[in-house]
Scaffold this motif. Structure first.
Motif, PDB file in Angstrom:
ATOM      1  N   UNK A   1      -3.455  13.206   4.829  1.00  0.00           N
ATOM      2  CA  UNK A   1      -3.637  12.067   4.052  1.00  0.00           C
ATOM      3  C   UNK A   1      -4.565  11.035   4.693  1.00  0.00           C
ATOM      4  N   UNK A   2      -3.945  10.654   5.995  1.00  0.00           N
ATOM      5  CA  UNK A   2      -4.572   9.828   6.952  1.00  0.00           C
ATOM      6  C   UNK A   2      -5.783  10.349   7.183  1.00  0.00           C
ATOM      7  N   UNK A   3      -6.330  11.594   7.440  1.00  0.00           N
ATOM      8  CA  UNK A   3      -7.620  12.061   7.760  1.00  0.00           C
ATOM      9  C   UNK A   3      -8.343  12.132   6.556  1.00  0.00           C
ATOM     10  N   UNK A   4      -7.979  12.213   5.332  1.00  0.00           N
ATOM     11  CA  UNK A   4      -8.684  12.075   4.106  1.00  0.00           C
ATOM     12  C   UNK A   4      -9.171  10.880   4.037  1.00  0.00           C
TER      13      UNK A   4
ATOM     14  N   UNK B   1      -2.158   5.181  14.868  1.00  0.00           N
ATOM     15  CA  UNK B   1      -3.463   4.250  14.456  1.00  0.00           C
ATOM     16  C   UNK B   1      -4.681   4.659  15.371  1.00  0.00           C
ATOM     17  N   UNK B   2      -4.320   4.704  16.556  1.00  0.00           N
ATOM     18  CA  UNK B   2      -5.270   4.988  17.594  1.00  0.00           C
ATOM     19  C   UNK B   2      -6.085   6.306  17.544  1.00  0.00           C
ATOM     20  N   UNK B   3      -5.165   7.111  17.148  1.00  0.00           N
ATOM     21  CA  UNK B   3      -5.786   8.625  16.842  1.00  0.00           C
ATOM     22  C   UNK B   3      -7.002   8.520  15.737  1.00  0.00           C
ATOM     23  N   UNK B   4      -6.985   7.550  14.978  1.00  0.00           N
ATOM     24  CA  UNK B   4      -7.767   7.340  13.993  1.00  0.00           C
ATOM     25  C   UNK B   4      -8.918   6.442  14.180  1.00  0.00           C
ATOM     26  N   UNK B   5      -8.874   5.840  15.483  1.00  0.00           N
ATOM     27  CA  UNK B   5      -9.791   4.920  15.824  1.00  0.00           C
ATOM     28  C   UNK B   5      -9.593   3.519  15.527  1.00  0.00           C
ATOM     29  N   UNK B   6      -8.215   3.313  15.165  1.00  0.00           N
ATOM     30  CA  UNK B   6      -7.793   1.768  14.683  1.00  0.00           C
ATOM     31  C   UNK B   6      -6.762   1.279  15.561  1.00  0.00           C
ATOM     32  N   UNK B   7      -6.003   0.256  15.313  1.00  0.00           N
ATOM     33  CA  UNK B   7      -4.796  -0.034  15.847  1.00  0.00           C
ATOM     34  C   UNK B   7      -4.057  -0.636  14.736  1.00  0.00           C
TER      35      UNK B   7
ATOM     36  N   UNK C   1       0.832  -1.159   0.031  1.00  0.00           N
ATOM     37  CA  UNK C   1       0.066  -0.031   0.071  1.00  0.00           C
ATOM     38  C   UNK C   1       0.897   1.127   0.127  1.00  0.00           C
ATOM     39  N   UNK C   2       1.977   1.152   0.827  1.00  0.00           N
ATOM     40  CA  UNK C   2       2.794   2.286   0.846  1.00  0.00           C
ATOM     41  C   UNK C   2       3.437   2.842  -0.481  1.00  0.00           C
TER      42      UNK C   2
ATOM     43  N   UNK D   1       7.578   5.890   0.944  1.00  0.00           N
ATOM     44  CA  UNK D   1       6.845   4.641   1.247  1.00  0.00           C
ATOM     45  C   UNK D   1       7.329   4.518   2.802  1.00  0.00           C
ATOM     46  N   UNK D   2       8.586   4.842   3.016  1.00  0.00           N
ATOM     47  CA  UNK D   2       9.131   4.402   4.488  1.00  0.00           C
ATOM     48  C   UNK D   2       8.262   5.199   5.486  1.00  0.00           C
ATOM     49  N   UNK D   3       7.938   6.496   5.193  1.00  0.00           N
ATOM     50  CA  UNK D   3       6.960   7.351   6.212  1.00  0.00           C
ATOM     51  C   UNK D   3       5.741   6.775   6.194  1.00  0.00           C
ATOM     52  N   UNK D   4       5.110   6.274   5.195  1.00  0.00           N
ATOM     53  CA  UNK D   4       3.770   5.781   5.237  1.00  0.00           C
ATOM     54  C   UNK D   4       3.748   4.286   5.969  1.00  0.00           C
ATOM     55  N   UNK D   5       4.507   3.501   5.801  1.00  0.00           N
ATOM     56  CA  UNK D   5       4.955   2.504   6.597  1.00  0.00           C
ATOM     57  C   UNK D   5       5.065   2.686   8.050  1.00  0.00           C
ATOM     58  N   UNK D   6       6.113   3.579   8.376  1.00  0.00           N
ATOM     59  CA  UNK D   6       6.233   3.833   9.825  1.00  0.00           C
ATOM     60  C   UNK D   6       5.093   4.347  10.742  1.00  0.00           C
ATOM     61  N   UNK D   7       4.131   5.181   9.715  1.00  0.00           N
ATOM     62  CA  UNK D   7       3.190   5.733  10.311  1.00  0.00           C
ATOM     63  C   UNK D   7       2.010   4.530  10.639  1.00  0.00           C
ATOM     64  N   UNK D   8       1.899   3.911   9.459  1.00  0.00           N
ATOM     65  CA  UNK D   8       0.852   2.684   9.705  1.00  0.00           C
ATOM     66  C   UNK D   8       1.220   1.668  10.697  1.00  0.00           C
ATOM     67  N   UNK D   9       2.245   1.673  11.298  1.00  0.00           N
ATOM     68  CA  UNK D   9       2.729   0.831  12.261  1.00  0.00           C
ATOM     69  C   UNK D   9       3.118   1.165  13.498  1.00  0.00           C
ATOM     70  N   UNK D  10       2.558   2.495  13.545  1.00  0.00           N
ATOM     71  CA  UNK D  10       2.755   3.197  14.873  1.00  0.00           C
ATOM     72  C   UNK D  10       1.387   3.147  15.467  1.00  0.00           C
TER      73      UNK D  10
END
Length: 339
Positions: A175-178, A145-151, A120-121, A132-141
């Protein structure tokens, strides 16, 4: 009087010539191609590097006009980063105004149905400025993730495969908020009501849909598979879904699942653990999500791939019928030497 008319005619010719030059350099089409192209301006670009990026896309007179406008305006003092479309009939003046004012062209970002977050990244970074590294790092943080209602286990459920208009230089946060906004838009009151009728949350729908996507690429069969798995969930029967074993083993290339593989110690192994796994095993397709929400009501409890390798399945209501189907499929695998 003749001289006055002569000078008037000369003046008119000069004005027309000047007007023609102005139109030629500033108001004629800038692009040298009849296809839509894009120029990407970074934060550290200078006026000279902007011209260098535009050079392959513009005509010689278009470049002359653009550089002239650049020299005589405040653009040289403030280069605005972003993605700008260089359309076939777009005038030099219009392109310049858009770039000077930071009027970007949105990118068509397609969120794909992929198995892993790194894929995906990669897809996101090919279209956006985000690496892609930034995307991966954020999605595994976990905190992000909890700030968006997930883990970190369920975050894949937030991404709804579709094509979205989004600016190239969007920040990771925006991007994540969108994506969360698009998730909330998809999960409207009607779909949430259908999920509740299935006894599932939206994330659980995504989890089951991800398994169904791994079971078949045949969209027409997905509602039937969804109905079968929901029957198992309602009777507290293990899902026993082979794709979850492949996920637990970290190997989706497996062609056959052998008994010793069923003992893998993982919460994703639905042979050892009842109910759904902790989260999606891939980003599910919209077709699979809709298949769960609008599942076929049937009495099936078992399914097995058809022995003709058509990508579809034989369904069964009884275990004995399922054993017969499985025997035919196993025989076909052996005859083809598939291990």
């Amino acid at each position: 009087m003749f001289t006055s008319k002569k000078y008037g005619a000369v003046a008119l010719v000069c004005l027309l010539a000047i007007g023609g030059l102005v139109w030629f350099y500033f108001f004629s089409a800038f692009a040298n191609s009849d296809k839509k192209q894009f120029v990407f301006i970074d934060d550290d670009d200078t006026p000279d590097s902007v011209l260098a990026k535009l050079q392959p896309l513009g005509t010689s007179h278009g470049m002359t006009g653009f550089s002239t406008l650049m020299r005589h305006t405040s653009y040289r003092d403030r280069v605005r980063p972003g993605c700008y479309a260089v359309e076939p009939r777009l005038s030099t003046m219009t392109l310049f105004r858009r770039m000077k004012n930071g009027v970007q062209s949105p990118m068509n970002l397609t969120i794909p149905s992929v198995r892993t977050l790194d894929k995906l990244a990669a897809a996101v970074s090919r279209k956006l400025k985000l690496d892609s590294a930034t995307v991966c790092r954020t999605l595994t943080d976990q905190q992000a993730c909890q700030a968006l209602g997930f883990d970190t286990v369920t975050i894949a459920a937030m991404f709804i495969p579709n094509t979205y208009d989004i600016f190239w230089d969007v920040s990771m946060e925006k991007f994540l908020k969108r994506m969360k906004k698009e998730y909330d838009r998809y999960w409207n009151d009607d779909r949430r009501a259908k999920a509740r009728a299935c006894g599932l949350t939206p994330v659980q729908v995504s989890t089951l849909a991800s398994i169904i996507d791994e079971e078949t690429a045949n969209d027409g069969e997905k509602p039937k598979i969804a109905g079968m798995y929901l029957n198992r969930l309602k009777t507290n029967m293990p899902l026993q879904a082979d794709p979850t074993v492949k996920f637990a083993l970290g190997d989706f290339t497996l062609k056959r699942i052998y008994n010793h593989m069923l003992n893998v110690d993982s919460p994703y192994n639905t042979y050892r653990h009842e109910g759904l796994p902790p989260g999606p095993i891939r980003i599910p397709t919209v077709a699979a999500l809709e298949a769960v929400l609008n599942h076929e009501k049937n009495d099936y409890l078992y399914m097995c791939a058809k022995e003709d390798f058509s990508g579809t399945h034989n369904f069964a209501k009884t275990y004995q019928e399922h054993l017969d189907n499985a025997a035919r499929y196993s025989k076909a695998l052996n005859e083809r030497g598939i291990k």
